[in-house]
Design a protein around this motif. Structure first.
Motif, PDB file in Angstrom:
ATOM      1  N   VAL A 179      -1.768   0.087   9.021  1.00 29.23           N
ATOM      2  CA  VAL A 179      -2.391   1.410   9.664  1.00 29.23           C
ATOM      3  C   VAL A 179      -1.686   2.653   9.156  1.00 29.23           C
ATOM      4  O   VAL A 179      -2.160   3.404   8.695  1.00 29.23           O
ATOM      5  CB  VAL A 179      -2.875   1.552  11.091  1.00 29.23           C
ATOM      6  N   GLU A 180      -0.256   2.670   9.313  1.00 31.46           N
ATOM      7  CA  GLU A 180       0.792   3.623   9.274  1.00 31.46           C
ATOM      8  C   GLU A 180       0.765   3.817   7.660  1.00 31.46           C
ATOM      9  O   GLU A 180       0.771   5.029   7.089  1.00 31.46           O
ATOM     10  CB  GLU A 180       2.412   3.283   9.720  1.00 31.46           C
ATOM     11  N   GLU A 181       0.667   2.745   6.775  1.00 36.82           N
ATOM     12  CA  GLU A 181       0.743   2.962   5.257  1.00 36.82           C
ATOM     13  C   GLU A 181      -0.773   3.682   4.846  1.00 36.82           C
ATOM     14  O   GLU A 181      -0.712   4.448   3.977  1.00 36.82           O
ATOM     15  CB  GLU A 181       0.969   1.592   4.543  1.00 36.82           C
ATOM     16  N   LEU A 182      -1.824   3.301   5.436  1.00 33.15           N
ATOM     17  CA  LEU A 182      -3.108   4.079   5.031  1.00 33.15           C
ATOM     18  C   LEU A 182      -3.043   5.212   5.630  1.00 33.15           C
ATOM     19  O   LEU A 182      -3.403   6.288   4.874  1.00 33.15           O
ATOM     20  CB  LEU A 182      -4.143   3.080   5.695  1.00 33.15           C
ATOM     21  N   SER A 183      -2.296   5.690   6.521  1.00 31.44           N
ATOM     22  CA  SER A 183      -2.125   7.030   7.078  1.00 31.44           C
ATOM     23  C   SER A 183      -1.321   7.941   6.545  1.00 31.44           C
ATOM     24  O   SER A 183      -1.570   9.077   6.097  1.00 31.44           O
ATOM     25  CB  SER A 183      -1.782   6.939   8.662  1.00 31.44           C
ATOM     26  N   GLN A 184      -0.287   7.281   5.775  1.00 33.32           N
ATOM     27  CA  GLN A 184       0.662   8.284   4.948  1.00 33.32           C
ATOM     28  C   GLN A 184      -0.099   8.120   3.467  1.00 33.32           C
ATOM     29  O   GLN A 184       0.010   9.261   2.938  1.00 33.32           O
ATOM     30  CB  GLN A 184       1.788   7.370   4.567  1.00 33.32           C
ATOM     31  N   THR A 185      -0.910   7.451   3.039  1.00 31.29           N
ATOM     32  CA  THR A 185      -1.646   7.576   1.794  1.00 31.29           C
ATOM     33  C   THR A 185      -2.597   8.414   1.909  1.00 31.29           C
ATOM     34  O   THR A 185      -2.743   9.459   1.023  1.00 31.29           O
ATOM     35  CB  THR A 185      -2.329   6.250   1.357  1.00 31.29           C
ATOM     36  N   ILE A 186      -3.333   8.707   3.175  1.00 31.72           N
ATOM     37  CA  ILE A 186      -4.682   9.518   3.363  1.00 31.72           C
ATOM     38  C   ILE A 186      -3.786  10.863   3.308  1.00 31.72           C
ATOM     39  O   ILE A 186      -4.467  11.928   2.808  1.00 31.72           O
ATOM     40  CB  ILE A 186      -5.321   9.283   4.555  1.00 31.72           C
ATOM     41  N   ASN A 187      -2.680  10.969   3.968  1.00 34.17           N
ATOM     42  CA  ASN A 187      -2.069  12.188   4.083  1.00 34.17           C
ATOM     43  C   ASN A 187      -1.512  12.727   2.855  1.00 34.17           C
ATOM     44  O   ASN A 187      -1.750  14.039   2.472  1.00 34.17           O
ATOM     45  CB  ASN A 187      -0.731  12.320   5.101  1.00 34.17           C
ATOM     46  N   SER A 188      -0.981  11.950   1.919  1.00 36.07           N
ATOM     47  CA  SER A 188      -0.459  12.384   0.665  1.00 36.07           C
ATOM     48  C   SER A 188      -2.048  12.595  -0.089  1.00 36.07           C
ATOM     49  O   SER A 188      -1.842  13.637  -1.034  1.00 36.07           O
ATOM     50  CB  SER A 188       0.089  11.033  -0.121  1.00 36.07           C
ATOM     51  N   LEU A 189      -2.832  12.037  -0.183  1.00 37.66           N
ATOM     52  CA  LEU A 189      -4.276  12.157  -0.958  1.00 37.66           C
ATOM     53  C   LEU A 189      -4.641  13.670  -0.577  1.00 37.66           C
ATOM     54  O   LEU A 189      -4.947  14.408  -1.403  1.00 37.66           O
ATOM     55  CB  LEU A 189      -5.346  11.337  -0.739  1.00 37.66           C
TER      56      LEU A 189
END
Length: 248
Positions: free
Chosen positions: A81-91
Motif C-alpha cells: 500500500v505504501e509503495e502504491l501510494s508513493q507511486t501514485i504521488n510520483s505520478l
C-alpha cells in the motif's frame, strides 16, 4: 481324652491354619492386583497428560506460525500500500509538472505566433511604402560602415517607426550599427538623412555616453535585462568595428 478327640483337635487346628494361610494369601493377591491396577491407571493418566501436553505444544506452535504468517502478510500488504501510494504521488507530481510545462509551451507558442503575425504586419507595412532592400556591411567602424553602404547606393538604416524597429530586430543576430549618432552635436541625436530623432527604442539606462559613445548600435542580446524588440538601442564608441545594416 481319647485318641480320636486328639486327632480331631489336631485336624481342626490344621484346617484353621490352612484356612488362615489361604485367607492371608488371597489378601496379598488382591493387594497386588490393586497395586497393579493403580500402576496401569497412573500410566494411562501420565500418557494422557503427555498427549495433552503434546497437543497443547502443537497448538501453540501452529498458533504462533499462524500469527507470524498473518503479521508478515499484514506487513506485506502495508508495504504494498505504501509503495502504491508513493507511486501514485510520483505520478501525480509528474502529471503536475507535465501540465505546467504544457502550459508554458502553449504560452510560448502563443507569444511566438503573435510575434510572427506582428512581423508579417510590419513587413507588409514596409512594402506598402515602396520596395526596400536591407543588407549587412562587413565589420567596420560606424563611419566606414556608412561609407560601405553609400558605395552600394544605400546608407545606414533609419528606424522611425515601431513596425520598422520590430522588423529590423528580427533580422539580426549580433550587435550592429544603425544610422543614428550625436557625433556632430553632443546630446542631439540625428539620423544619416540629418533628421532629428523623434522616437527612440533604448535599452534601460541608455544612452549614457560613457567614454565618448556617440554612435548607436542595435543590441540583439535578448538575455540582457530589460531587452525587448522595442528596447534594444545602445550608444557605443564609433571606432569599434562591427557590422552595419544598410538600407536601399
Amino acid at each position: 481324652m481319647d485318641l480320636e478327640a486328639i486327632y480331631q483337635n489336631i485336624d481342626r487346628r490344621d484346617t484353621e491354619s490352612t484356612t488362615g494361610a489361604q485367607t492371608q494369601s488371597h489378601g496379598r493377591d488382591e493387594e497386588k492386583d490393586l497395586q497393579h491396577r493403580g500402576s496401569r491407571y497412573l500410566v494411562l493418566i501420565s500418557v494422557g497428560l503427555g498427549l495433552i501436553c503434546v497437543l497443547l505444544l502443537v497448538f501453540i506452535i501452529l498458533l504462533n506460525i499462524t500469527i507470524t504468517a498473518e503479521r508478515d502478510m499484514t506487513n506485506g500488504y502495508k508495504n504494498t500500500v505504501e509503495e502504491l501510494s508513493q507511486t501514485i504521488n510520483s505520478l501525480q507530481d509528474k502529471h503536475t509538472d507535465l501540465t505546467q510545462k504544457n502550459l508554458e509551451l502553449e504560452t510560448k507558442v502563443k507569444d511566438l505566433t503573435a510575434e510572427k503575425n506582428q512581423l508579417q504586419r510590419d513587413f507588409d507595412s514596409l512594402n506598402k511604402k515602396g520596395p526596400v532592400c536591407f543588407f549587412m556591411s562587413t565589420e567596420l567602424s560606424w563611419s566606414d560602415s556608412r561609407q560601405y553602404c553609400k558605395d552600394r547606393g544605400a546608407d545606414l538604416v533609419i528606424i522611425n517607426t515601431e513596425e520598422k524597429q520590430r522588423f529590423i530586430s528580427s533580422l539580426v543576430s549580433e550587435r550592429v550599427w544603425i544610422g543614428l549618432s550625436d557625433s556632430e552635436n553632443e546630446g542631439v541625436m540625428k539620423w544619416v538623412d540629418n533628421s532629428t530623432l523623434k522616437q527612440g527604442f533604448w535599452l534601460k539606462d541608455q544612452p549614457n555616453d560613457s567614454g565618448n559613445q556617440d554612435c548607436i548600435e542595435l543590441n540583439y542580446e535578448r538575455e540582457k535585462p530589460g531587452w525587448s524588440p522595442l528596447n534594444s538601442w545602445n550608444d557605443f564608441s564609433c571606432s569599434v568595428k562591427k557590422k552595419g545594416i544598410c538600407e536601399k
